[in-house]
Design a protein around this motif. Structure first.
Motif, PDB file in Angstrom:
ATOM      1  N   PRO A 325      61.293  35.973  29.923  1.00 52.23           N
ATOM      2  CA  PRO A 325      61.227  37.379  30.351  1.00 52.23           C
ATOM      3  C   PRO A 325      60.318  38.242  29.475  1.00 52.23           C
ATOM      4  O   PRO A 325      59.641  39.136  29.973  1.00 52.23           O
ATOM      5  N   LYS A 326      60.316  37.975  28.177  1.00 52.37           N
ATOM      6  CA  LYS A 326      59.509  38.811  27.297  1.00 52.37           C
ATOM      7  C   LYS A 326      58.028  38.784  27.689  1.00 52.37           C
ATOM      8  O   LYS A 326      57.275  39.737  27.465  1.00 52.37           O
ATOM      9  N   GLY A 327      57.624  37.675  28.306  1.00 55.83           N
ATOM     10  CA  GLY A 327      56.229  37.559  28.742  1.00 55.83           C
ATOM     11  C   GLY A 327      55.864  38.641  29.752  1.00 55.83           C
ATOM     12  O   GLY A 327      54.709  39.069  29.828  1.00 55.83           O
ATOM     13  N   LEU A 328      56.844  39.091  30.530  1.00 55.26           N
ATOM     14  CA  LEU A 328      56.549  40.144  31.508  1.00 55.26           C
ATOM     15  C   LEU A 328      56.247  41.447  30.773  1.00 55.26           C
ATOM     16  O   LEU A 328      55.272  42.145  31.076  1.00 55.26           O
ATOM     17  N   TYR A 329      57.068  41.747  29.779  1.00 46.17           N
ATOM     18  CA  TYR A 329      56.826  42.963  28.993  1.00 46.17           C
ATOM     19  C   TYR A 329      55.451  42.890  28.311  1.00 46.17           C
ATOM     20  O   TYR A 329      54.652  43.835  28.379  1.00 46.17           O
ATOM     21  N   CYS A 330      55.165  41.771  27.690  1.00 47.99           N
ATOM     22  CA  CYS A 330      53.888  41.635  26.969  1.00 47.99           C
ATOM     23  C   CYS A 330      52.717  41.741  27.942  1.00 47.99           C
ATOM     24  O   CYS A 330      51.693  42.354  27.630  1.00 47.99           O
ATOM     25  N   THR A 331      52.880  41.149  29.124  1.00 47.49           N
ATOM     26  CA  THR A 331      51.805  41.217  30.123  1.00 47.49           C
ATOM     27  C   THR A 331      51.591  42.657  30.567  1.00 47.49           C
ATOM     28  O   THR A 331      50.451  43.135  30.656  1.00 47.49           O
ATOM     29  N   ILE A 332      52.690  43.364  30.841  1.00 46.67           N
ATOM     30  CA  ILE A 332      52.564  44.768  31.265  1.00 46.67           C
ATOM     31  C   ILE A 332      51.804  45.555  30.190  1.00 46.67           C
ATOM     32  O   ILE A 332      50.883  46.324  30.491  1.00 46.67           O
ATOM     33  N   CYS A 333      52.177  45.334  28.930  1.00 45.75           N
ATOM     34  CA  CYS A 333      51.511  46.076  27.839  1.00 45.75           C
ATOM     35  C   CYS A 333      50.025  45.751  27.800  1.00 45.75           C
ATOM     36  O   CYS A 333      49.184  46.638  27.663  1.00 45.75           O
ATOM     37  N   GLU A 334      49.689  44.459  27.927  1.00 44.87           N
ATOM     38  CA  GLU A 334      48.269  44.073  27.876  1.00 44.87           C
ATOM     39  C   GLU A 334      47.491  44.686  29.026  1.00 44.87           C
ATOM     40  O   GLU A 334      46.391  45.196  28.851  1.00 44.87           O
ATOM     41  N   VAL A 335      48.069  44.607  30.224  1.00 44.15           N
ATOM     42  CA  VAL A 335      47.374  45.120  31.409  1.00 44.15           C
ATOM     43  C   VAL A 335      47.210  46.636  31.296  1.00 44.15           C
ATOM     44  O   VAL A 335      46.161  47.194  31.615  1.00 44.15           O
ATOM     45  N   TRP A 336      48.231  47.299  30.802  1.00 42.69           N
ATOM     46  CA  TRP A 336      48.159  48.749  30.644  1.00 42.69           C
ATOM     47  C   TRP A 336      47.068  49.128  29.632  1.00 42.69           C
ATOM     48  O   TRP A 336      46.236  49.999  29.878  1.00 42.69           O
ATOM     49  N   LYS A 337      47.058  48.423  28.504  1.00 41.49           N
ATOM     50  CA  LYS A 337      46.035  48.724  27.487  1.00 41.49           C
ATOM     51  C   LYS A 337      44.641  48.493  28.035  1.00 41.49           C
ATOM     52  O   LYS A 337      43.704  49.216  27.748  1.00 41.49           O
ATOM     53  N   ARG A 338      44.518  47.458  28.845  1.00 38.87           N
ATOM     54  CA  ARG A 338      43.203  47.089  29.375  1.00 38.87           C
ATOM     55  C   ARG A 338      42.712  48.110  30.403  1.00 38.87           C
ATOM     56  O   ARG A 338      41.591  48.557  30.362  1.00 38.87           O
ATOM     57  N   PHE A 339      43.568  48.490  31.339  1.00 33.01           N
ATOM     58  CA  PHE A 339      43.077  49.278  32.484  1.00 33.01           C
ATOM     59  C   PHE A 339      43.524  50.744  32.497  1.00 33.01           C
ATOM     60  O   PHE A 339      42.904  51.553  33.177  1.00 33.01           O
ATOM     61  N   ARG A 340      44.655  51.037  31.854  1.00 29.81           N
ATOM     62  CA  ARG A 340      45.201  52.398  31.907  1.00 29.81           C
ATOM     63  C   ARG A 340      45.375  52.878  33.346  1.00 29.81           C
ATOM     64  O   ARG A 340      45.001  53.995  33.701  1.00 29.81           O
ATOM     65  N   LYS A 341      45.835  52.007  34.199  1.00 26.93           N
ATOM     66  CA  LYS A 341      46.102  52.348  35.603  1.00 26.93           C
ATOM     67  C   LYS A 341      47.583  52.087  35.880  1.00 26.93           C
ATOM     68  O   LYS A 341      48.187  51.202  35.249  1.00 26.93           O
ATOM     69  N   PRO A 342      48.169  52.806  36.849  1.00 25.55           N
ATOM     70  CA  PRO A 342      49.575  52.518  37.180  1.00 25.55           C
ATOM     71  C   PRO A 342      49.755  51.054  37.555  1.00 25.55           C
ATOM     72  O   PRO A 342      48.823  50.417  38.071  1.00 25.55           O
ATOM     73  N   ILE A 343      50.953  50.578  37.309  1.00 21.74           N
ATOM     74  CA  ILE A 343      51.229  49.145  37.515  1.00 21.74           C
ATOM     75  C   ILE A 343      52.259  48.963  38.617  1.00 21.74           C
ATOM     76  O   ILE A 343      53.210  49.739  38.737  1.00 21.74           O
ATOM     77  N   LEU A 344      52.021  47.931  39.429  1.00 22.84           N
ATOM     78  CA  LEU A 344      53.011  47.543  40.434  1.00 22.84           C
ATOM     79  C   LEU A 344      53.327  46.067  40.164  1.00 22.84           C
ATOM     80  O   LEU A 344      52.399  45.248  40.080  1.00 22.84           O
ATOM     81  N   ILE A 345      54.599  45.751  40.009  1.00 23.08           N
ATOM     82  CA  ILE A 345      54.947  44.332  39.862  1.00 23.08           C
ATOM     83  C   ILE A 345      54.982  43.787  41.289  1.00 23.08           C
ATOM     84  O   ILE A 345      55.931  44.040  42.037  1.00 23.08           O
ATOM     85  N   THR A 346      53.931  43.074  41.665  1.00 20.59           N
ATOM     86  CA  THR A 346      53.794  42.636  43.058  1.00 20.59           C
ATOM     87  C   THR A 346      54.552  41.326  43.329  1.00 20.59           C
ATOM     88  O   THR A 346      54.793  40.998  44.488  1.00 20.59           O
ATOM     89  N   GLU A 347      54.878  40.575  42.287  1.00 23.41           N
ATOM     90  CA  GLU A 347      55.716  39.373  42.443  1.00 23.41           C
ATOM     91  C   GLU A 347      56.401  39.054  41.126  1.00 23.41           C
ATOM     92  O   GLU A 347      55.796  39.174  40.060  1.00 23.41           O
TER      93      GLU A 347
END
Ligand code: BGC
Length: 461
Positions: A325-347
């Motif tokens: 599960p922690k991988g989801l949090y880390c991924t969200i953080c990385e994606v947010w830092k990279r793009f600074r766009k709202p996030i949708l967990i699509t799957e």
């Protein structure tokens, strides 16, 4: 904030996800249909009538509504809409319109995927994404769909996990068209980048506004597995680290780099793709697991890397995927830092026939989503994969991802909600995870899930 409840932001979208070919049934003019018939699916099944969502969509929407789910992600099948080159099937598009109309009338937030891996057979016969004209054909199909159905989607997904079929179908030879070529992998990636950039532009041109009047939201549902080297000793360990470096780039970093900078990445080669820069309005994250890459000199076909093993003590799903599960949090953080766009967990989800792991999986992953929200990251919603058990590609019907169980060999294809469907229903209804829910569905998590909710560190959402 109560330390007994994880409350999500108002308007958070609690959805579920599906893909046309995996649930509709009868997608007969497609490359997967033909490939399945050749016996390549591990359990010997073919998609066939799948879950017959094509005919039972109303019943499914009513069930989703009863369960209080708020959003639904579904796909349009290119092979259905354009079964022969240049001929769009108006009956099919009218049928999709009825499906979308039904979703709208039930009040669901709609996330629509234009391409989820499956091609019309005629496109495959012409050399699929390796043929330069395919991108233009795809854009022709996409423009037709956007013209016809563009009033419905709240979110558009141009491509689902483009790097998965690029790798699985062209490099590892596990999906159609079963190539084993770095060159083909790179060329297909470049076509996908062009397809996405073109699609992004045309959706904005044809449908500048979403149904609620806001700016149209277009993105990609990108697969972000958490990839780590196994860390064997000696040269094997070095090879694993190198493999992890390359696999991360091949799986998502190369793609993300192009979206971010507009430049081509060495992993794909070729010239920069016009219009690719900044072609996301939101970032779609598909997250399932951690993969630990282990050197194994016996598996030459996979370039001596085994990604199927779990370190001792790590729990795996029915697919053999590591639960992390922690991988989801880390991924969200990385994606947010990279793009600074709202996030949708699509799957996000797992194969679990007996539902013995799913309630815990849902709670643990949502707790990580909540943690990211507490830290200020804008996450718009979460779409659980999947609403129904469905045709799981190469694994056939043997792997069951549904909140709702359906056995493909049941003549009635009865829909039977699993306990986790009810748990998810309670979460959607209350927009929160409560101590009572955790105690009921995953008592072993009570302490860990709420442990971090101390007043000083919490940002109220
Ligand atoms: C895909 C789905 C698939 C799921 C589980 C995702 O990579 O988008 O189509 O069923 O994973 O394997």
């Amino acid at each position: 904030m109560s330390t007994d409840t994880l409350t999500f932001p108002d308007g958070f979208i609690w959805g579920t996800s599906t893909a046309g070919h995996q649930v509709e049934g009868g997608n007969e003019f497609s490359d997967w249909w033909a490939w399945e018939k050749k016996g390549f699916v591990d359990d010997g099944t073919v998609s066939g009538r799948a879950m017959d969502y094509w005919n039972r969509h109303e019943e499914d929407h009513v069930l989703m509504k009863t369960l209080d789910y708020k959003g639904f992600r579904l796909g349009i099948e290119w092979a259905r809409v354009e079964p022969t080159k240049g001929c769009f099937d108006l009956k099919v598009i009218a049928h999709y319109r009825r499906i979308l109309q039904s979703l709208r009338s039930h009040g669901f937030n709609i996330c629509l995927t234009l391409h989820h891996w499956v091609l019309p057979q005629w496109v495959a016969d012409e050399g699929d994404w390796l043929t330069p004209g395919t991108v233009d054909h795809f854009l022709g199909y996409a423009a037709f769909v956007v013209e016809e159905l563009g009033e419905f989607p709240d979110f558009w997904v141009t491509l689902n996990e483009p790097m998965v079929p690029a790798i699985m179908g062209n490099f590892l030879s596990r999906f159609p068209p079963q190539r084993h070529s770095i060159r083909a992998y790179r060329a297909v990636c470049r076509s996908y980048l062009r397809a996405h950039a073109g699609c992004y532009k045309l959706i904005h041109r044809l449908r500048p506004s979403a149904p609620d009047g806001s700016r149209t939201k277009v993105g990609v549902a990108m697969a972000y597995p958490w990839i780590e080297p196994w860390m064997s000793r000696g040269p094997a360990g070095w090879y694993e680290r190198l493999a992890a470096f390359v696999v991360r780039r091949a799986a998502f970093q190369g793609w993300d780099h192009s979206i971010l900078t507009g430049l081509s990445h060495w992993i794909h080669g070729g010239p920069a793709v016009e219009g690719i820069k900044d072609s996301y309005d939101y970032c779609g994250i598909n997250y399932y697991m951690r993969a630990s890459l282990k050197f194994d000199r016996r598996i030459r076909s996979q370039y001596w890397i085994d990604d199927t093993k779990a370190p001792p003590g790590v729990e795996v799903t029915q697919m053999g995927w590591q639960i992390f599960p922690k991988g989801l949090y880390c991924t969200i953080c990385e994606v947010w830092k990279r793009f600074r766009k709202p996030i949708l967990i699509t799957e996000n989800g797992l194969a679990d026939d007996t539902d013995s792991q799913r309630p815990r999986y849902i709670i643990e992953h949502l707790a990580q989503v909540h943690r990211a929200i507490r830290e200020g990251i804008p996450i718009l919603g979460y779409f659980h994969w999947s609403f129904l058990d469905n045709f799981e590609w190469r694994a056939g019907f043997s792997k069951r991802f549904g909140l709702v169980a359906v056995r493909h060999d049941d003549p009635e294809l009865r829909r039977v909600p699993r306990p986790s469907a009810h748990l998810y229903s309670k979460i959607a209804r209350t927009n929160s995870i409560t101590r009572e829910m955790v105690t009921t569905y995953a008592p072993e998590l009570v302490e860990s899930v709420f442990a971090e909710l101390d007043e000083r560190r919490t940002i109220c959402v």
